[in-house]
Design an enzyme around this catalytic site. Structure first.
Site, mmCIF file in Angstrom:
data_model
loop_
_atom_site.group_PDB
_atom_site.id
_atom_site.type_symbol
_atom_site.label_atom_id
_atom_site.label_comp_id
_atom_site.label_asym_id
_atom_site.label_seq_id
_atom_site.Cartn_x
_atom_site.Cartn_y
_atom_site.Cartn_z
ATOM 1 N N ASP A 25 3.372 38.564 129.662
ATOM 2 C CA ASP A 25 4.603 38.530 128.872
ATOM 3 C C ASP A 25 4.706 39.779 128.001
ATOM 4 O OD1 ASP A 25 5.326 36.100 129.991
ATOM 5 O OD2 ASP A 25 4.263 34.947 128.463
ATOM 6 N N LYS A 47 1.108 35.485 135.926
ATOM 7 C CA LYS A 47 2.492 35.031 135.782
ATOM 8 C C LYS A 47 3.394 36.193 135.401
ATOM 9 C CE LYS A 47 4.162 32.962 132.004
ATOM 10 N NZ LYS A 47 5.496 33.490 131.629
ATOM 11 N N TRP A 75 10.611 32.207 136.853
ATOM 12 C CA TRP A 75 11.972 32.682 136.654
ATOM 13 C C TRP A 75 12.986 31.571 136.446
ATOM 14 C CZ3 TRP A 75 12.003 37.284 140.684
ATOM 15 C CH2 TRP A 75 11.155 38.292 140.190
ATOM 16 N N LYS A 76 12.561 30.332 136.536
ATOM 17 C CA LYS A 76 13.386 29.171 136.166
ATOM 18 C C LYS A 76 14.796 29.247 136.766
ATOM 19 C CE LYS A 76 10.845 28.691 131.794
ATOM 20 N NZ LYS A 76 10.035 29.926 131.899
ATOM 21 N N LEU A 77 14.874 29.340 138.072
ATOM 22 C CA LEU A 77 16.171 29.426 138.737
ATOM 23 C C LEU A 77 17.022 28.194 138.432
ATOM 24 C CD1 LEU A 77 15.191 30.733 142.303
ATOM 25 C CD2 LEU A 77 15.662 32.050 140.225
ATOM 26 N N HIS A 78 18.310 28.437 138.229
ATOM 27 C CA HIS A 78 19.243 27.339 137.960
ATOM 28 C C HIS A 78 20.641 27.815 138.312
ATOM 29 C CE1 HIS A 78 20.868 24.094 134.955
ATOM 30 N NE2 HIS A 78 21.096 23.801 136.225
ATOM 31 N N ILE A 80 24.083 26.890 141.541
ATOM 32 C CA ILE A 80 24.514 25.962 142.583
ATOM 33 C C ILE A 80 23.493 25.980 143.719
ATOM 34 C CG2 ILE A 80 26.946 26.253 141.978
ATOM 35 C CD1 ILE A 80 27.224 27.995 144.494
ATOM 36 N N ALA A 82 23.475 26.349 146.989
ATOM 37 C CA ALA A 82 23.450 27.403 148.005
ATOM 38 C C ALA A 82 22.827 28.680 147.461
ATOM 39 C CB ALA A 82 24.861 27.678 148.507
ATOM 40 N N GLN A 203 4.227 27.533 120.323
ATOM 41 C CA GLN A 203 3.990 26.347 121.136
ATOM 42 C C GLN A 203 3.934 25.099 120.255
ATOM 43 O OE1 GLN A 203 4.112 26.565 124.349
ATOM 44 N NE2 GLN A 203 4.107 28.789 124.409
#
Length: 246
Positions: A25, A47, A75-78, A80, A82, A203
């Protein structure tokens, strides 16, 4: 002689413990590469998070893979379905090992389709380890962190993905749910891992490496306790030594 001094004087006589994932990071790929060089042979899994996403993160991932290391794309994809499916398929082609998406049913199912037939494993991010119950209330959630994690783990299991990201505080329940579903291979990747006496930083739901593994974690994401140490390699070796018998 202290444990730290003992580990410092030992040359590694075994492969890195791949349950330890070092979080790179930092702002630039140059800084990340320098950290990897300092950690040397003490860690084999890294990571790459959002901070490096737009700063050459995929180039770094390919370099790490070329050097024989494992790579976790956090990368926490979010999006639609497709779009997530196509993005996951492209990332799978790069040969990386872990990828995070938000733990939403359609998103997880789409990612699972995208990586099908590849070695890339999909993890659903349940509840961020920096969030408290008060944070969830402010975000219009009526469930506690533990209850929300449970709901999202059940959805992840239904979606057929490979595991979840959850805090050490929820690891035992996640493990129980996975066993109940017949998924002994279900990955439980825990951020918020801090060695005894280390600062918690941002945290809110943290635990020691030993406690996280005993609760059911399969992988530990550890950043600053390694990367901010005066000797990152030594810091990683000490952590590996504390969990060697678990």
């Amino acid at each position: 002689m202290t444990q730290t001094e003992t580990v410092r004087d030992q040359a590694p006589n075994r492969a890195p413990d791949e349950r330890i994932i070092c979080a790179l990071d930092v702002p630039t790929t140059a800084e990340a590469a320098a950290l990897v060089e300092r950690v040397q042979d003490a860690v084999g899994f890294y990571k790459i998070g959002l901070q490096l996403f737009a700063a050459g993160g995929m180039d770094l991932a390919r370099d790490l893979k070329a050097d024989g290391r494992k790579v976790f794309l956090d990368w926490k994809l979010h999006d639609i379905g497709a779009t997530v499916e196509k993005a996951a398929a492209n990332l799978a082609a790069a040969g990386c090992d872990l990828l995070t998406v938000h733990a939403r049913p359609q998103v997880m199912a789409a990612a699972a389709r995208g990586v099908a037939g590849s070695g890339l494993k999909v993890l659903g991010v349940t509840v961020l380890t920096s969030l408290t119950a008060e944070d969830l209330i402010a975000d219009d959630h009526s469930l506690s962190p533990a209850d929300l994690v449970e709901r999202r783990v059940r959805q992840a299991l239904d979606a057929g993905i490979d595991g979840v990201v959850a805090s050490p505080h929820e690891a035992a329940r996640v493990k129980a749910l996975a066993v109940e579903a017949g998924r002994d291979d279900f990955l439980i990747v825990t951020p918020g891992v801090r060695p005894e006496g280390a600062a918690l930083d941002d945290q809110a739901r943290a635990a020691t490496p030993e406690a996280a593994l005993r609760a059911g974690a399969t992988h530990l994401v550890i950043g600053r306790p390694i990367t901010a140490a005066a000797d990152p390699r030594q810091a990683a070796l000490v952590i590996a030594e504390t969990i060697a018998l678990i």
